[in-house]
Design an enzyme around this catalytic site. Structure first.
Site, short mmCIF file in Angstrom:
data_model
loop_
_atom_site.label_atom_id
_atom_site.label_comp_id
_atom_site.label_asym_id
_atom_site.label_seq_id
_atom_site.Cartn_x
_atom_site.Cartn_y
_atom_site.Cartn_z
N GLY A 28 0.90 -1.14 0.02
CA GLY A 28 -0.02 0.05 0.12
C GLY A 28 0.81 1.25 0.08
CB ILE A 47 -4.65 -9.13 0.37
CG1 ILE A 47 -4.68 -7.78 -0.41
CG2 ILE A 47 -4.95 -9.02 1.88
CD1 ILE A 47 -5.85 -7.09 -0.39
CE1 TYR A 99 -8.77 6.07 7.08
CE2 TYR A 99 -8.87 8.39 8.02
CZ TYR A 99 -8.17 7.11 7.63
OH TYR A 99 -6.73 7.37 7.68
N1 SER Z 1 -4.90 10.41 4.12
C1 SER Z 1 -6.15 9.90 4.99
C2 SER Z 1 -7.17 10.28 3.96
O1 SER Z 1 -7.25 11.37 3.45
C3 SER Z 1 -6.23 10.75 6.18
O2 SER Z 1 -5.31 10.34 7.12
O3 SER Z 1 -8.33 9.40 4.03
#
Ligand code: SER
Length: 345
Positions: free
Chosen positions: A37, A61, A169
């Site tokens: 990633g 993965i 998130y």
């Molecule tokens: N870079 C991330 C986002 O924009 C924030 O931690 O989702």
């Protein structure tokens, strides 16, 4: 003369720091979950330089296999964070003592797939923490500026403050912090983490985040395309150049535990800017480059709920955190490296 003596001293200090890391860390065996990633692809290579190639397993993965330096540089294994038994097998086979758990969906894509975001971020974290508890591993799982919300003080956001995010998130990042602290307090599992701001890099692009624009703008500048900015003028967010981000993670995991008052998670930052400021900085070196605003309502509402600037004094006091790249130095380096990557020049 004075400047060159200073530079000499700095290079010695860096050398001592690297040697110290190497000695302190001679025995580490590391698993990076999410090694292909945005963060993992660079962190894995950096960890291999410090701890030895054979001692850092690149977990991935199927469908996101390591390539190039990452594939050739050391061992790799399928490490699906949702499969606890698979993680336990890798940890035991490779005698892992430290796990960097980087599996996550970023903020915008998580809003589209909230169940999956939770499965990876929280069910996955549970698996990682259980394996760590049973096998006595230290764990780093990043949190984010996304762990804050609209009711958080936005200016110089304190280390300890209101965290009531309204994105999945953010909800999963606050849970990450709490669950990681819970494992430390209840079982003594050595969990540590930082709240990353937007990370800017020329290596692996992010995907589906709110801060992605600060990476995309460089690609547009180097390709000399007009950049359509999804974030409105005046909207400030914290950002960091990837080399500082990698150092933050590694230095925290190497920090003396007796100095840590906090664990999950530390505010860290390197700069804070609105779109017009980074545009102006790029414009100094690419005078023909144009940016227009095409505001994305979802990204904008998320950005407005996040801090304008973070106070990272706890990280500075407790483990000596210092960023090395400000906006100017980062912009210079990004343009140079990305031009080489995209144009070979
Ligand atoms: N870079 C991330 C986002 O924009 C924030 O931690 O989702």
């Amino acid at each position: 003369m004075r400047l060159s003596s200073f530079a000499y001293l700095c290079s010695w200090k860096r050398q001592i720091y690297k040697t110290k890391l190497t000695l302190d860390s001679a025995m580490k065996n590391i698993l990076v979950i999410g090694s292909t990633g945005q963060i993992g692809s660079e962190l894995t290579n950096e960890l291999r330089k410090i701890y030895g190639s054979a001692n850092v397993v690149a977990g991935y993965i199927p469908g996101a296999e390591p390539k190039g330096e990452l594939a050739e540089g050391g061992p790799a294994a399928v490490a699906d964070v949702t499969d606890g038994a698979q993680l336990a097998k890798i940890v035991q086979e490779h005698k892992i003592d430290t796990i960097y758990n980087l599996a996550a969906l970023l903020s915008v894509v998580a809003e589209q797939k909230p169940r999956l975001a939770w499965r990876i971020g929280i069910d996955g974290l549970w698996n990682v923490l259980e394996v760590a508890r049973e096998n006595n591993c230290a764990v780093f799982t990043p949190s984010s500026i996304g762990s804050f919300g609209p009711t958080t003080p936005h200016e110089l956001t304190p280390q300890d403050t209101i965290q009531r995010p309204r994105t999945i998130y953010g909800v999963s990042k606050v849970t990450t912090e709490l669950l990681s602290d819970y494992y430390f307090l209840k079982y003594g599992t050595d969990t540590r983490s930082v709240r990353f701001p937007g990370l800017i890099s020329y290596v692996t692009p992010p995907g589906g985040g709110t801060t992605d624009y600060a990476v995309d703008i460089f690609y547009a500048a180097v390709r000399n395309e007009v950049f359509e900015c999804p974030i409105a003028k005046g909207t400030r967010m914290d950002m960091m150049y990837m080399p500082d981000g990698l150092r933050a993670a590694i230095e925290l995991m190497e920090a003396d535990p007796s100095r840590l008052i906090h664990r999950n998670s530390f505010n860290v930052t390197a700069m804070s800017f609105p779109p017009e400021k980074i545009y102006k900085e790029i414009n100094k070196r690419c005078p023909d480059f144009k940016m227009i605003y095409k505001v994305d309502p979802l990204k904008q509402s998320i950005a407005e709920s996040w801090p304008d600037s973070l106070d990272d004094s706890a990280a500075r006091d407790e483990w000596g955190w210092r960023p090395q790249f400000g906006l100017g130095a980062m912009t210079r380096d990004m343009l140079e490296k990305l031009s080489k990557k995209l144009l070979g020049a």
